[in-house]
Structure formats: C-alpha cells, structure tokens
Design an enzyme around this catalytic site. Structure first.
Site, PDB file in Angstrom:
ATOM      1  N   ASP A 478      12.646  11.466  76.251  1.00  0.00           N
ATOM      2  CA  ASP A 478      12.510  12.555  75.274  1.00  0.00           C
ATOM      3  C   ASP A 478      13.883  13.066  74.822  1.00  0.00           C
ATOM      4  OD1 ASP A 478      11.221  14.475  73.762  1.00  0.00           O
ATOM      5  OD2 ASP A 478      10.148  15.383  75.435  1.00  0.00           O
ATOM      6  N   ASP A 548       4.240  15.448  68.125  1.00  0.00           N
ATOM      7  CA  ASP A 548       3.652  16.392  69.084  1.00  0.00           C
ATOM      8  C   ASP A 548       2.333  16.925  68.564  1.00  0.00           C
ATOM      9  OD1 ASP A 548       5.415  16.288  71.132  1.00  0.00           O
ATOM     10  OD2 ASP A 548       6.555  18.070  70.566  1.00  0.00           O
TER      11      ASP A 548
HETATM   12  C1  DGJ Z   1       8.441  17.288  73.740  1.00  0.00           C
HETATM   13  C2  DGJ Z   1       7.518  16.116  73.718  1.00  0.00           C
HETATM   14  O1  DGJ Z   1       7.277  15.698  72.435  1.00  0.00           O
HETATM   15  C3  DGJ Z   1       6.224  16.510  74.438  1.00  0.00           C
HETATM   16  O2  DGJ Z   1       5.317  15.450  74.372  1.00  0.00           O
HETATM   17  C4  DGJ Z   1       6.549  16.859  75.858  1.00  0.00           C
HETATM   18  O3  DGJ Z   1       7.025  15.728  76.523  1.00  0.00           O
HETATM   19  C5  DGJ Z   1       7.570  17.981  75.888  1.00  0.00           C
HETATM   20  N1  DGJ Z   1       8.716  17.661  75.104  1.00  0.00           N
HETATM   21  C6  DGJ Z   1       8.002  18.272  77.306  1.00  0.00           C
HETATM   22  O4  DGJ Z   1       9.010  19.189  77.361  1.00  0.00           O
END
Ligand code: DGJ
Length: 727
Positions: A478, A548
């Site tokens: 991430d 997301d």
């Molecule tokens: C952002 C990601 O896109 C989410 O899926 C998740 O992993 C969060 N970060 C966790 O902090």
C-alpha cells in the site's frame, strides 16, 4: 512486417500486423514524422509529407523561406529551431543557452527488445517476437546525443518508445525535460480521451473534442495518482467501442507524468507523453546518459474495444512477470472493512474459518498487525508484529490459517513512516522534507525518501524479514499519501529537483529485489485503492487494488474506465458490506457479486456477521467464479453498454478459443414501463450453437448477436448474467 529502412528516400517504415508508423529524414537532416495508422503497404511519402509556408514562420534554412519546422511534422521536436510548438526535450547547457538542434545521425536495428535499466518496461521472451530500431539524433555543437528507441511487436499492433540522452561533451548539462513519445498529426479532427478521477472515484472516462491550444493531464503528486492516469487516447470523430480509429498513449511509469495534445494555428495536433517537467531536472556529467521511461503506443481501427484488447494482451503477456502472470488468481477475503484496526487473533481466525467453509482460497490480514498500530496515527516503519494482538506472531497465524486449507497474505505500507515510530525517532531525516519547513502530514504520515540508498536497503530488509519468517503467499503493498515539501537530505542543492524521479528509481529497485527474491508470493499494489494503478507498478506486481470504493454502482464506472487500458486480470475487485462504507448505498449481494466477478474476485467484510441465506449466496458466487475466472482473467473483454452514457452497463468476456462466454448486464435505477431491453452478444461465431448454461437453452451465434436475449431487471441496482458454452 517489422522495420524497413529505405536508403534511397531515407524512410523508416515500422510495420505491425495491421499498422504502419513512418518517419523520414528530411531537408537539413531533421527527422520528420510522416504517418501512423492503418497499414499502408507502399506509401508515397512525398504525398504524405507536405511543406507549405505559413505566415510568421521562421525558416529552418535561410535559403528557403517556405521551409519551417513549425509546419513539418516532427518526430522529436526541440522547440528551438523554428518550431514554436511544445518541445519534447529541453537541455540547459553550461553556457546558459538552451537552443538544441537534433539532426539525424544514424540508426541500428536489432532483433528482440532490450530492457531499460532500472525501469519497468514491456518485454518479449523470444527475440523473434519483436524488432527494435534505435535512431540517433545529434546536436553537433553541444555534443549531446538523443537515441530514440522504437520496438515493433510482431503479433500486436503496438509500438513502444523510449529515449536516451547521452552527454558526449566535456561539460555538464542539465536536462529540464525529456518526453518519451511525441506524435504529430496533420489534423485536429479527434476527441481527447483521458481517465481523470479522485480517491474512491478513479479512472472515469472523459471525452472532449480537441480545440486550439493545449489539452493535457498530468500528475504533480509524486505518484501516477487517483486524480489522473498516465493514459490518453485520440479518437476519430464518431469512433465507438467497435468502429473508428483510436490512438492510445500509455506511460510505463508510476510518478509525475504529463500527457497531452497541442492543437496549433493551422489545426495540426501534437500528442506527447512522458516525465512531467514540473519539479524535474537531471544533471548529466560528461559521459553520462539518462534513460527516460517507456511509452506504449497502440493504434486500432476497431474503436475503443479494439484498442483495449491490444493493451490487455500486451500487458498480460509482455508486462506482467513471474509465475502469477499465467495463473488464475485466488479468491480472497480481506479483513480491512470487516474489522479496521480492531482485531485480535481470535477474531481473524473466526473470519478465516468462515471463509474456508465458503470456499475462499486466501485470507489477507490488512493494516494494524505491527508496532503499536491500533489507529492510523502511528507505527509505519516499525515492521515487527504486535504480539498483544497476535500472540503467535505472523508465522503462528499463517500456520493456523494454512491449517484451514487457505493461503495467508499480509498488508505492508513500506514507503511511509509515522512521526510516532521508532524508525522516525532514529532517522528523522529519512523522510522527504525541506529543512526548516513544516513536514506536512497526510493520514498522520510522511513519505520515506527512496532517493536514498540506505532507505531503500532498510525497506528491503524490513519487508524481507517478515516474508522470510512466515508462510506468506500474498502481499498487499500500500501507499497512502502524496509528496509535499519536495526535498532530500541525501542530495546536493543542484540535484534537489531530481528527487521525485530518483524516488521512483529507488522504489523500482526495492520492488525488483523484494518481488524477485519472493517468486512464490503474489503481490498486489495499492495506493489508497487505485492511486498508483499504472503499467509501471504492473511490471512488478501483477494486480492492483482498483479502488477503495467497493460500492457496486460506483465500481461499474471505475472498472469500465479502468478496462480502457488495463486487463481484468490486474483489477482487484471485492464484495463488501452494505450500506457501503464509501458511498452509503445499499445494493443487492447479487449485484455486488456480479460486479466484483468482473475482476480478481474477493470479499472485504466480516463474514461472521452474515445470515445463513447470505452465506449460501456467497457459496454459490464462489463456485460460479471458479468456473469463470480462467477466461475472465485471460480472455477478451467486450464493453457493450457504458455506465457513462446511461442507466445500463453491460460487458462480456470470451475465452480466447471462443468456447466460453460470460456476460453481465446491470441496471442502476429502476425504470417504470421500460422498453424491451436485450443483451446482444458480440464476437460469437454466427453459425455455431451456444448453450445458455443453467437455462438448458441453445441458440445460434447469429441469433444471440442480432436478436439477443431479453433482459429481465426489475428495481434499483439489479444485475443479470449469462454463461454460454459453445457446443
Ligand atoms: C488503504 C487501502 O486502500 C485500504 O484497502 C486499506 O488497506 C487501508 N489503506 C489500510 O490502511
């Protein structure tokens, strides 16, 4: 097919299966662009390459006032020799001048496709799959050489381009701009297509007619970004999914980029894509070379659908690497939206136990397993397990999940540091910052300075330490903020503007090491969802968390837009709980499943909270996806109705051998007394017989394509799918 050089007329003719790309060395040894498009077998280049006087032009050759570079289509314009349009390159020489005159010197043709050192790039496995042309242009006064590299793929209508600048002088030069591909078109009769967006709303399609002046998209955020994608297309007026000329430009890079089109005074247009010159410069010492990243150029006469399928084939076979390139991707459950930071081993095992019972193949533990991380305020950089939450450690947890018959995967955010972390307390200068300025936080975190070797080494070690001590078979990588206060404590003053590009080179080096030394781990990149969904990341990690936003309605737009340039096998796509956490919308579990199945399928919710009926639906979805995934992930995609144009979305996947088909139709809002709607299939064999599985009915391909099957959607947020098998 391949690359032809006509000595007599000084013409380079690059030929793919269906396209031609033609250049010519013209008067005074400038390299001009002649044509790119549908294949022309014997072009009369004099006819194609015009020259005409336009008022207020400057003459490239004082002897001939009609000859101006402002008129001639250029292959790699410098902007300094009578061409007033946007240049592809800008060089600052030691005497303070910038005037650059690049003239044709020589060329070389080789079989295959060389890699670009330190950079992601498309590749071929056999030299017979591609040919590469390297044309050298030279500024003989300043002793700077520019090598234009073109690769022609044999089986795909793709030309890739990149540029190397070599300083052969005795002095230093500063590169202020190096674009990777420039294409001049004779007219502006095109629409400009791009994929802008925002967090949770990535890659929506925008299409506008070209107009005078510059239309461009760019990122200045230190990542390719949610806000724009390094992709543009020029589409002939009226081009649609199946018909018309479409030119796609894509940049194999994950940082700041620029891509645009300039329409000039006589309505010619100049398209370009490459590194953003904003906060970029590169000091080249005598004898040094600078390699710009790769641009991918795709032409299709079969509309957007044709263009997309070429990009999909290219990226699946010639960009993504490693054993997962050709393997069906596992169905996963991720605990993020199910628990956020509030979990312990027991809770995780409860979800994993349910998942195993439903047929899910991989459990992914998301953020919150390390340091003291019970919220997003701390611990990034401290990559050691929180044993209060997970007493058996990551290794112990992985073993227990493996005992359920599932693989185990883990989340990292290695490029970041929390000010409240041991790493930051020990190395406060390891983040991107400007001395004396506030260090702006975003999600309570700072960006590590990957332009520094010691920082890259730390990341490789920290991530490998965890991966090497537990049976981790998947990693979600991430990255949750963009760059501000650009500066590096590791670079001298005159190199500060190199930091953003050096960061990317550092990241690519880290990924090469971590991914390369863990060939059995499936890596998925993520940046707050799809904030770094670009071909650069796909070279290292075969899939990306698309957004997301898991709301089924918004996902129709995001996945439809993303598919313009990216194959389905690269798109993470999950079913989450309702009301949806991002959009607040309540959609049916069926529609959420049908949307998510058009991607790398998974779940992102607390499975222990579901009713018996919901679990039954999920069990069936998993069986269904296992039947579909090989050809959804590796077959051809056809977009049939666009969510950007109305209330209905439809798409279809067909296996490469044509035997298997899956089609999905979505209705966003209910319609009262609607007209008859049909799913009209495409790309079937007219006289072959297809069975609609589950319905026991058989139809000929021509009937399915010309008459179609009736859609029966009633209510808001509905979906219907069909599974065909050729008999
Ligand atoms: C952002 C990601 O896109 C989410 O899926 C998740 O992993 C969060 N970060 C966790 O902090």
């Amino acid at each position: 097919m391949g690359i032809i050089f006509e000595q007599e007329n000084q013409i380079f003719h690059l030929q793919t299966k269906n396209t031609s790309y033609i250049m010519k060395v013209v008067k005074n040894k400038y390299l001009s662009h002649v044509y790119w498009g549908r294949k022309i077998l014997t072009p009369d280049v004099e006819n194609a390459q015009l020259n005409r006087f336009i008022g207020f032009s400057a003459a490239a050759d004082n002897e001939d006032q009609t000859y101006s570079l402002d008129f001639v289509c250029q292959e790699y314009p410098t902007g300094c020799s009578t061409d007033f349009r946007i240049p592809a390159i800008s060089v600052l020489f030691e005497d303070g001048s910038r005037n650059t005159q690049l003239l044709y010197k020589d060329f070389q043709i080789i079989a295959g496709k060389p890699g670009l050192e330190g950079l992601p790039a498309t590749y071929v496995e056999k030299d017979s799959d591609a040919d590469t042309l390297m044309i050298t242009l030279e500024d003989s006064l300043q002793k700077v050489k520019v090598i234009l590299m073109y690769t022609v793929f044999r089986e795909l209508d793709v030309i890739t381009r990149s540029v190397q600048v070599v300083n052969e002088s005795n002095a230093r030069v500063v590169l202020e701009k190096v674009i990777s591909a420039n294409v001049d078109f004779e007219t502006a009769d095109y629409d400009f297509v791009s994929l802008p967006g925002a967090w949770g709303r990535e890659r929506h399609i925008e299409r506008t007619p070209l107009r005078s002046g510059v239309q461009s998209v760019e990122s200045r955020r230190g990542a390719s970004s949610h806000q724009n994608n390094p992709f543009i297309a020029l589409a002939e007026k009226g081009a649609d999914e199946a018909r018309g000329s479409v030119y796609g430009f894509h940049f194999v890079y994950s940082g700041n980029f620029t891509a645009g089109v300039e329409v000039d005074q006589i309505f010619k247009s100049r398209a370009y894509i490459g590194l953003n010159d904003y906060d970029f410069s590169w000091l080249l010492e005598s004898g040094e070379a600078f390699q710009a990243p790769e641009a991918v150029l795709v032409y299709s006469a079969e509309g957007f659908g044709g263009m997309s399928r070429i990009f999909h084939d290219l990226y699946r076979k010639h960009l993504v690497r490693g054993k997962f390139r050709d393997e069906p991707r596992p169905i996963l459950v991720n605990n993020w939206e199910g628990t956020y930071f509030d979990f312990n081993e027991e809770k995780i095992l409860d979800i994993a136990g349910e998942a195993a019972g439903l047929g899910i193949e991989l459990f992914v533990l998301d953020d919150g397993w390390f340091g003291k991380r019970n919220s997003d305020t701390c611990s990034l950089g401290d990559w050691y397990v929180n044993t209060e939450k997970l007493p058996a450690g990551i290794g112990g947890l992985a073993e227990k999940i493996n005992a359920y018959g599932m693989k185990f995967g883990l989340w990292f955010e290695p490029e970041m540091v929390s000010p409240d972390s041991d790493l930051y307390r020990e190395h406060p200068d390891w983040c991107i910052h400007v001395p004396g300025r506030m260090r702006t936080e975003c999600r309570n975190q700072l960006v590590l300075d990957l332009s520094r070797q010691e920082v890259c080494d730390y990341i490789v070690k920290a991530v490998s330490n965890i991966l090497d001590t537990a049976n981790i078979e998947y990693v979600k990588w991430d990255m949750n903020r963009h760059m501000t206060e650009l500066g590096s404590a590791g670079l001298p003053a005159q190199r500060q503007k190199e930091m953003p590009h050096r960061y990317m080179l550092g990241l690519y080096q880290v990924l090469e090491q971590v991914v390369g030394s863990h060939p059995n781990v499936l890596f998925e990149s993520c940046s707050g969802g799809g904030g770094r969904f670009d071909p650069g990341m796909l070279y290292y990690m075969p899939q990306t968390w698309t957004s997301d936003d898991t709301d089924a309605v918004e996902r129709l737009l995001i996945q439809y837009g993303t598919s313009l340039a990216y194959p389905i096998s690269t798109m993470g796509s999950h079913v989450s709980a309702v009301p949806n956490h991002q959009a607040g919308r309540v959609t049916s579990l069926k529609m959420r499943g049908d949307v998510a199945m058009s991607g790398n399928f998974g779940y992102e919710l607390d499975l222990t909270k579901l009713s018996v009926e919901e679990k039954e639906i999920i069990r069936k979805q998993i069986v269904q996806y296992k039947d579909l995934r090989t050809f959804i992930q590796s077959g051809d995609m056809y977009r049939l109705a666009s969510p950007f144009e109305g209330n209905h979305t439809a798409w279809m996947f067909r296996s490469k051998d044509g035997n298997n088909v899956f089609a999905a139709y979505f209705q966003t809002l209910s319609e009262v007394n609607p007209g008859i709607r049909r799913m009209k299939f495409t790309a079937l064999e007219p006289d072959a017989v297809y069975e609609v599985l589950g319905e026991g009915k058989q139809y000929h391909g021509d009937e399915l394509m010309e008459i179609g099957l009736v859609v029966d959607c009633y209510g808001d947020f509905q979906s219907q799918t069909w599974r065909l098998k050729k008999r």
